[in-house]
Write a protein that holds these residues in place. Structure first.
Motif, PDB file in Angstrom:
ATOM      1  N   SER A  79       0.826  -1.209   0.000  1.00 37.40           N
ATOM      2  CA  SER A  79       0.000   0.000   0.000  1.00 37.40           C
ATOM      3  C   SER A  79       0.858   1.255   0.000  1.00 37.40           C
ATOM      4  O   SER A  79       0.509   2.256  -0.647  1.00 37.40           O
ATOM      5  N   GLY A  80       1.987   1.206   0.686  1.00 36.08           N
ATOM      6  CA  GLY A  80       2.890   2.354   0.706  1.00 36.08           C
ATOM      7  C   GLY A  80       3.496   2.620  -0.655  1.00 36.08           C
ATOM      8  O   GLY A  80       3.620   3.778  -1.090  1.00 36.08           O
ATOM      9  N   GLU A  81       3.874   1.560  -1.356  1.00 31.82           N
ATOM     10  CA  GLU A  81       4.439   1.729  -2.694  1.00 31.82           C
ATOM     11  C   GLU A  81       3.396   2.251  -3.673  1.00 31.82           C
ATOM     12  O   GLU A  81       3.695   3.077  -4.542  1.00 31.82           O
ATOM     13  N   LEU A  82       2.153   1.763  -3.538  1.00 33.20           N
ATOM     14  CA  LEU A  82       1.077   2.263  -4.389  1.00 33.20           C
ATOM     15  C   LEU A  82       0.827   3.743  -4.127  1.00 33.20           C
ATOM     16  O   LEU A  82       0.664   4.532  -5.070  1.00 33.20           O
ATOM     17  N   ALA A  83       0.802   4.129  -2.853  1.00 32.38           N
ATOM     18  CA  ALA A  83       0.616   5.542  -2.509  1.00 32.38           C
ATOM     19  C   ALA A  83       1.756   6.384  -3.087  1.00 32.38           C
ATOM     20  O   ALA A  83       1.526   7.493  -3.578  1.00 32.38           O
ATOM     21  N   ALA A  84       2.969   5.854  -3.035  1.00 36.95           N
ATOM     22  CA  ALA A  84       4.121   6.589  -3.563  1.00 36.95           C
ATOM     23  C   ALA A  84       3.988   6.806  -5.064  1.00 36.95           C
ATOM     24  O   ALA A  84       4.294   7.895  -5.584  1.00 36.95           O
ATOM     25  N   VAL A  85       3.531   5.775  -5.770  1.00 41.65           N
ATOM     26  CA  VAL A  85       3.313   5.906  -7.220  1.00 41.65           C
ATOM     27  C   VAL A  85       2.279   6.990  -7.497  1.00 41.65           C
ATOM     28  O   VAL A  85       2.477   7.862  -8.362  1.00 41.65           O
ATOM     29  N   LEU A  86       1.173   6.975  -6.764  1.00 43.30           N
ATOM     30  CA  LEU A  86       0.096   7.941  -6.984  1.00 43.30           C
ATOM     31  C   LEU A  86       0.548   9.366  -6.665  1.00 43.30           C
ATOM     32  O   LEU A  86       0.286  10.297  -7.435  1.00 43.30           O
ATOM     33  N   ILE A  87       1.221   9.541  -5.544  1.00 38.29           N
ATOM     34  CA  ILE A  87       1.657  10.883  -5.144  1.00 38.29           C
ATOM     35  C   ILE A  87       2.660  11.452  -6.143  1.00 38.29           C
ATOM     36  O   ILE A  87       2.532  12.602  -6.597  1.00 38.29           O
ATOM     37  N   ALA A  88       3.663  10.641  -6.518  1.00 38.48           N
ATOM     38  CA  ALA A  88       4.667  11.116  -7.473  1.00 38.48           C
ATOM     39  C   ALA A  88       4.036  11.428  -8.824  1.00 38.48           C
ATOM     40  O   ALA A  88       4.415  12.406  -9.488  1.00 38.48           O
ATOM     41  N   SER A  89       3.052  10.641  -9.231  1.00 39.52           N
ATOM     42  CA  SER A  89       2.395  10.850 -10.530  1.00 39.52           C
ATOM     43  C   SER A  89       1.571  12.132 -10.535  1.00 39.52           C
ATOM     44  O   SER A  89       1.596  12.902 -11.507  1.00 39.52           O
ATOM     45  N   VAL A  90       0.834  12.360  -9.470  1.00 35.36           N
ATOM     46  CA  VAL A  90       0.028  13.589  -9.378  1.00 35.36           C
ATOM     47  C   VAL A  90       0.935  14.816  -9.367  1.00 35.36           C
ATOM     48  O   VAL A  90       0.671  15.819 -10.056  1.00 35.36           O
ATOM     49  N   LEU A  91       2.016  14.755  -8.603  1.00 31.87           N
ATOM     50  CA  LEU A  91       2.948  15.886  -8.570  1.00 31.87           C
ATOM     51  C   LEU A  91       3.602  16.098  -9.933  1.00 31.87           C
ATOM     52  O   LEU A  91       3.806  17.242 -10.372  1.00 31.87           O
ATOM     53  N   PHE A  92       3.907  15.008 -10.621  1.00 38.25           N
ATOM     54  CA  PHE A  92       4.461  15.098 -11.970  1.00 38.25           C
ATOM     55  C   PHE A  92       3.465  15.788 -12.898  1.00 38.25           C
ATOM     56  O   PHE A  92       3.821  16.658 -13.692  1.00 38.25           O
ATOM     57  N   GLY A  93       2.202  15.425 -12.792  1.00 34.93           N
ATOM     58  CA  GLY A  93       1.182  16.068 -13.603  1.00 34.93           C
ATOM     59  C   GLY A  93       1.046  17.547 -13.291  1.00 34.93           C
ATOM     60  O   GLY A  93       0.928  18.383 -14.202  1.00 34.93           O
ATOM     61  N   LEU A  94       1.099  17.889 -11.996  1.00 36.19           N
ATOM     62  CA  LEU A  94       0.940  19.282 -11.602  1.00 36.19           C
ATOM     63  C   LEU A  94       2.075  20.170 -12.088  1.00 36.19           C
ATOM     64  O   LEU A  94       1.878  21.365 -12.309  1.00 36.19           O
ATOM     65  N   THR A  95       3.256  19.600 -12.263  1.00 33.33           N
ATOM     66  CA  THR A  95       4.360  20.415 -12.790  1.00 33.33           C
ATOM     67  C   THR A  95       4.133  20.791 -14.248  1.00 33.33           C
ATOM     68  O   THR A  95       4.829  21.663 -14.776  1.00 33.33           O
ATOM     69  N   HIS A  96       3.159  20.138 -14.896  1.00 35.41           N
ATOM     70  CA  HIS A  96       2.811  20.476 -16.276  1.00 35.41           C
ATOM     71  C   HIS A  96       1.533  21.314 -16.359  1.00 35.41           C
ATOM     72  O   HIS A  96       0.979  21.508 -17.440  1.00 35.41           O
ATOM     73  N   ALA A  97       1.063  21.818 -15.214  1.00 31.42           N
ATOM     74  CA  ALA A  97      -0.229  22.508 -15.165  1.00 31.42           C
ATOM     75  C   ALA A  97      -0.267  23.774 -16.012  1.00 31.42           C
ATOM     76  O   ALA A  97      -1.348  24.186 -16.461  1.00 31.42           O
ATOM     77  N   ALA A  98       0.877  24.389 -16.246  1.00 28.68           N
ATOM     78  CA  ALA A  98       0.898  25.612 -17.056  1.00 28.68           C
ATOM     79  C   ALA A  98       0.399  25.348 -18.476  1.00 28.68           C
ATOM     80  O   ALA A  98      -0.065  26.276 -19.157  1.00 28.68           O
ATOM     81  N   GLY A  99       0.468  24.096 -18.926  1.00 30.32           N
ATOM     82  CA  GLY A  99       0.008  23.755 -20.266  1.00 30.32           C
ATOM     83  C   GLY A  99      -1.488  23.542 -20.369  1.00 30.32           C
ATOM     84  O   GLY A  99      -2.004  23.293 -21.466  1.00 30.32           O
ATOM     85  N   GLY A 100      -2.209  23.618 -19.243  1.00 26.76           N
ATOM     86  CA  GLY A 100      -3.654  23.433 -19.271  1.00 26.76           C
ATOM     87  C   GLY A 100      -4.062  22.062 -18.756  1.00 26.76           C
ATOM     88  O   GLY A 100      -3.233  21.196 -18.464  1.00 26.76           O
ATOM     89  N   TRP A 101      -5.400  21.861 -18.672  1.00 29.75           N
ATOM     90  CA  TRP A 101      -5.906  20.634 -18.052  1.00 29.75           C
ATOM     91  C   TRP A 101      -5.566  19.390 -18.851  1.00 29.75           C
ATOM     92  O   TRP A 101      -5.336  18.317 -18.276  1.00 29.75           O
TER      93      TRP A 101
END
Length: 292
Positions: A222-244
């Motif tokens: 569960s910890g590894e799954l949470a880590a994947v999700l958190i890192a992925s969301v943060l990765f997506g947010l770093t691209h937020a300037a490009g739009g949704w």
């Protein structure tokens, strides 16, 4: 310019090379030697100003200290503090927030696809430097060819699913359309994208961030799954300037890169998955995206 970035590229690749033996008792990492040569070349050619040196030194000292302290029993909070400072310094470099780096522009507002938006590409020394140091110090890497081949085989289904999901979604939401091409800049673009984008982003988001979050959560399933999700969301947010749409696609892609890293425990799998997605978009779809 070619010498400076050639040395930086070799430094990144040399992370997989053996250390340089200077004497029976003294060895230096090949990547460190080549990075030093790249920095000297950058200063000589004006790509780096002297003002960049304090940032480079502080970042490397923080990263080395964080890596060494993490091995010490009883230094948990100091280790976490140094890791946090290393992450912040790496982000500052990757986002070009620190002075003294004069990254040359090698593609300027080029319209590559019919109906596509113009795109620009830089040779980002600061981001490449951050990726190199994180890759060398914090990422689990294949130690020999059979291990690398095994990781690639294990990651192949993840690569296929990630590519299909990201491309299918991009087509469905009208972000891109099919556009098969092989322009003159293909080799240049792909090489720069691999070494200065894919390596740097995967070393940070998967090798450092996802790996440390999983460790903090006890390396449980569960910890590894949470880590994947958190890192992925943060990765997506770093691209937020490009739009949704960019944020959505980056988050989806990040999930695939994170699963590849978790499943194989080798950073090469995440880098390869990231590079394949980027290469397919460049070669077979609108690049970077449709206007409007």
């Amino acid at each position: 310019m070619l010498i400076t970035y050639g040395l930086l590229g070799l430094a990144i690749l040399s992370v997989w090379f053996p250390d340089v033996r200077l004497s029976a008792s003294l060895r230096l990492p090949a990547w460190g030697v080549l990075l030093l040569a790249a920095i000297v070349s950058g200063l000589a050619t004006g790509i780096l100003a002297p003002l960049a040196l304090p940032s480079i030194v502080v970042f490397i000292v923080l990263a080395v200290s964080a890596q060494r302290v993490s091995r010490r029993p009883g230094a948990k909070w100091l280790s976490r503090l140094l890791l946090l400072l290393t992450m912040l310094a790496a982000l500052a470099l990757a986002l070009h927030l620190l002075p003294g780096f004069h990254n040359p522009r090698i593609i300027d507002k080029l319209v590559l696809s019919p109906g596509g938006a113009p795109f620009t590409q830089y040779l980002n020394f600061d981001k490449g430097l951050a990726g190199l140091v994180l890759l060398a110090l914090f990422c689990v890497r294949a130690q020999h060819r059979p291990e690398f081949v095994s990781a690639m085989k294990r990651a192949a289904p993840v690569m296929a699913v990630t590519l299909a999901a990201v491309v299918g979604t991009a087509l469905a939401i009208g972000f891109v359309k099919p556009d098969f091409k092989f322009p003159d800049i293909t080799l240049q673009f792909l090489l720069v994208n691999l070494l200065l984008t894919c390596v740097a982003e995967e070393a940070f988001f998967r090798g450092l961030l996802q790996g440390r979050i999983a460790a903090f959560l006890g390396n449980t399933s569960s910890g590894e799954l949470a880590a994947v999700l958190i890192a992925s969301v943060l990765f997506g947010l770093t691209h937020a300037a490009g739009g949704w749409r960019v944020t959505l696609l980056a988050t989806m892609a990040g999930l695939g890169y994170g699963v590849a890293y978790r499943y194989t425990k080798r950073i090469e799998a995440a880098i390869a998955t990231h590079f394949i997605v980027n290469a397919v978009q460049f070669l077979a779809l609108t690049y970077p995206y449709l206007r409007g």
